[in-house]
Design an enzyme around this catalytic site. Structure first.
Site, PDB file in Angstrom:
ATOM      1  N   LYS A 246       5.779  -8.991 -29.885  1.00  0.00           N
ATOM      2  CA  LYS A 246       7.208  -8.828 -30.146  1.00  0.00           C
ATOM      3  C   LYS A 246       7.756  -7.641 -29.357  1.00  0.00           C
ATOM      4  O   LYS A 246       6.998  -6.822 -28.835  1.00  0.00           O
ATOM      5  CB  LYS A 246       7.445  -8.628 -31.642  1.00  0.00           C
ATOM      6  CG  LYS A 246       6.797  -7.374 -32.207  1.00  0.00           C
ATOM      7  CD  LYS A 246       6.991  -7.282 -33.708  1.00  0.00           C
ATOM      8  CE  LYS A 246       6.314  -6.034 -34.271  1.00  0.00           C
ATOM      9  NZ  LYS A 246       6.501  -5.910 -35.725  1.00  0.00           N
TER      10      LYS A 246
ATOM     11  N   ARG B 228       9.399  -5.557 -48.524  1.00  0.00           N
ATOM     12  CA  ARG B 228      10.341  -5.764 -47.422  1.00  0.00           C
ATOM     13  C   ARG B 228      10.649  -7.255 -47.317  1.00  0.00           C
ATOM     14  O   ARG B 228      11.775  -7.673 -47.511  1.00  0.00           O
ATOM     15  CB  ARG B 228       9.750  -5.200 -46.129  1.00  0.00           C
ATOM     16  CG  ARG B 228      10.699  -5.168 -44.956  1.00  0.00           C
ATOM     17  CD  ARG B 228      10.059  -4.476 -43.770  1.00  0.00           C
ATOM     18  NE  ARG B 228       8.826  -5.136 -43.315  1.00  0.00           N
ATOM     19  CZ  ARG B 228       8.082  -4.690 -42.299  1.00  0.00           C
ATOM     20  NH1 ARG B 228       8.434  -3.572 -41.663  1.00  0.00           N
ATOM     21  NH2 ARG B 228       6.998  -5.341 -41.927  1.00  0.00           N
TER      22      ARG B 228
ATOM     23  N   TYR C 256      21.318  22.350 -18.401  1.00  0.00           N
ATOM     24  CA  TYR C 256      22.509  22.396 -19.243  1.00  0.00           C
ATOM     25  C   TYR C 256      22.359  23.430 -20.354  1.00  0.00           C
ATOM     26  O   TYR C 256      21.346  23.500 -21.036  1.00  0.00           O
ATOM     27  CB  TYR C 256      22.777  21.029 -19.878  1.00  0.00           C
ATOM     28  CG  TYR C 256      23.311  19.996 -18.922  1.00  0.00           C
ATOM     29  CD1 TYR C 256      24.565  20.150 -18.338  1.00  0.00           C
ATOM     30  CD2 TYR C 256      22.570  18.856 -18.622  1.00  0.00           C
ATOM     31  CE1 TYR C 256      25.066  19.195 -17.468  1.00  0.00           C
ATOM     32  CE2 TYR C 256      23.052  17.890 -17.754  1.00  0.00           C
ATOM     33  CZ  TYR C 256      24.306  18.072 -17.176  1.00  0.00           C
ATOM     34  OH  TYR C 256      24.797  17.120 -16.312  1.00  0.00           O
TER      35      TYR C 256
ATOM     36  N   MET D 162      20.229  13.078 -18.074  1.00  0.00           N
ATOM     37  CA  MET D 162      20.203  11.625 -18.010  1.00  0.00           C
ATOM     38  C   MET D 162      19.196  11.097 -17.000  1.00  0.00           C
ATOM     39  O   MET D 162      18.530  10.080 -17.246  1.00  0.00           O
ATOM     40  CB  MET D 162      21.600  11.077 -17.679  1.00  0.00           C
ATOM     41  CG  MET D 162      21.661   9.556 -17.677  1.00  0.00           C
ATOM     42  SD  MET D 162      23.303   8.897 -17.341  1.00  0.00           S
ATOM     43  CE  MET D 162      24.156   9.318 -18.867  1.00  0.00           C
TER      44      MET D 162
END
Length: 357
Positions: free
Chosen positions: A34, A130, A253, A301
């Site tokens: 998955k 669940r 930053y 980023m």
């Protein structure tokens, strides 16, 4: 020089399957693929393993069809079950098995007009709370499914909630509930996923469902090498700059990191835009030229910065390993407070993929 790239090793993948077979020699394997095989590429993983396992487990119908369209002929199991009655004819003609965990699914199967009967796995809630029918409902669902013409075969499935806690007795409680609920009933059983395979031998039963250990990653914060596993994924990038940096000057930053010495700063071409976590603290290691160097400053980023040291010989184009055999992903996960599962599945499409032998 390459940008952010994951290298996926078929040799490591096959090796890990052999380790799993040694752990559970009498169980058949449903390989869990998955979430794009935990970020490893579902087409590659399923085709590599088809002759080594007995079936595949996925979460969604689209994932099952992706595996099937890749030429895989082994059974595929929908671990969450089908979402709509309209899915059932698709399951029927594609040899896709399904979990059943509620009355709506049972009713849909009974009403369906199917070309071929399907195999169903009755999900039993043994304590995860669940998905799954209650212990008191097992007999009802089992009898209804066994008497349904659209059902070819009924199996039983459950899931441990604390299998990675080796000192907890709750796993044994769940296992005993599962064994009691399925006693004297015809059908294969599966309850052991990765934690159960490694730590709870009595839970192996007819089928096991390896997930993260198949990819060479431990389900707990112990390196997978302790269990003989090899990481299938290595996340790499390249140094795109090596800069002289003066004592007392900040980096990145916010200027949150300030150098206490003259040094050299390396810039690695990867960032949170590639799925590398933005919240990694200063000091998180990256492996470059046979040693670990610390991240300094904030992850941006597209780039991270590392302190290479004043005497470094590193140069532009050198490879940087974010995680892999040299730097276990379990260690990065522990530093960041994330799970290894998250790190692997959060990589973004712009990260290149190389499949290697």
């Amino acid at each position: 020089m390459k940008p952010a790239t994951v290298k996926i090793s078929s040799v490591a993948l096959k090796h890990n399957i052999q380790i799993i077979k040694q752990k559970a020699p009498h169980s058949k394997i449903i390989a869990v693929v998955k979430a794009n095989a935990y970020g490893h590429g579902v087409e590659f993983v399923s085709s590599t393993l088809e002759n080594l396992v007995d079936g595949f487990g996925v979460a969604r119908l689209a994932e099952a069809l992706s595996v099937r369209s890749n030429g895989v002929t082994k059974p595929i199991l929908l671990l969450e079950g089908f979402f709509s009655p309209k899915d059932l004819p698709i399951l029927s003609v594609n040899n896709i098995q399904t979990v059943v965990h509620n009355q709506d699914q049972l009713d849909a199967i009974k009403r369906a007009n199917l070309e071929n009967p399907i195999k169903v796995w009755l999900k039993i809630d043994t304590g995860m709370h669940r998905l799954g029918v209650s212990l008191e409902e097992v007999d009802y669902y089992y009898n209804e499914l066994m008497n349904c013409p659209n059902v070819d075969e009924v199996g039983f499935v459950s899931h441990f909630s604390r299998a990675d806690e080796t000192d907890s007795d709750y796993t044994n409680i769940q296992l005993n509930r599962f064994l009691d609920a399925t006693k004297n009933k015809k059908g294969n059983r599966t309850i052991a996923a990765s934690g159960g395979i490694l730590f709870w031998e009595d839970s192996h039963l007819e089928y096991i469902r390896p997930g993260i250990i198949m990819y060479g990653v431990s389900p707990i914060n112990i390196p997978s090498s302790e269990y003989g596993l090899i990481p299938v994924m290595t996340l790499t990038s390249s140094l795109i700059a090596v800069r002289d940096h003066k004592k007392g000057e900040p980096v990145g930053y916010g200027g949150i990191w300030v150098s206490e010495r003259d040094t050299k700063i390396g810039v690695v071409a990867i960032g949170y835009g590639d799925g590398y976590p933005r919240n990694v603290p200063a000091g998180t290691p990256i492996y470059i030229n046979g040693r670990r160097v610390p991240i300094v400053g904030r992850v941006s980023m597209d780039m991270v910065t590392v302190d290479l040291g004043p005497d470094c010989k590193d140069k532009v184009g050198d490879e940087a390993v974010l995680w892999g055999k040299e730097l276990p992903i379990e260690e990065v996960a522990e530093i960041t407070g994330l799970l290894s599962y998250e790190l692997m599945t959060k990589l973004t499409p712009r990260v290149l993929t190389e499949y290697v032998d």
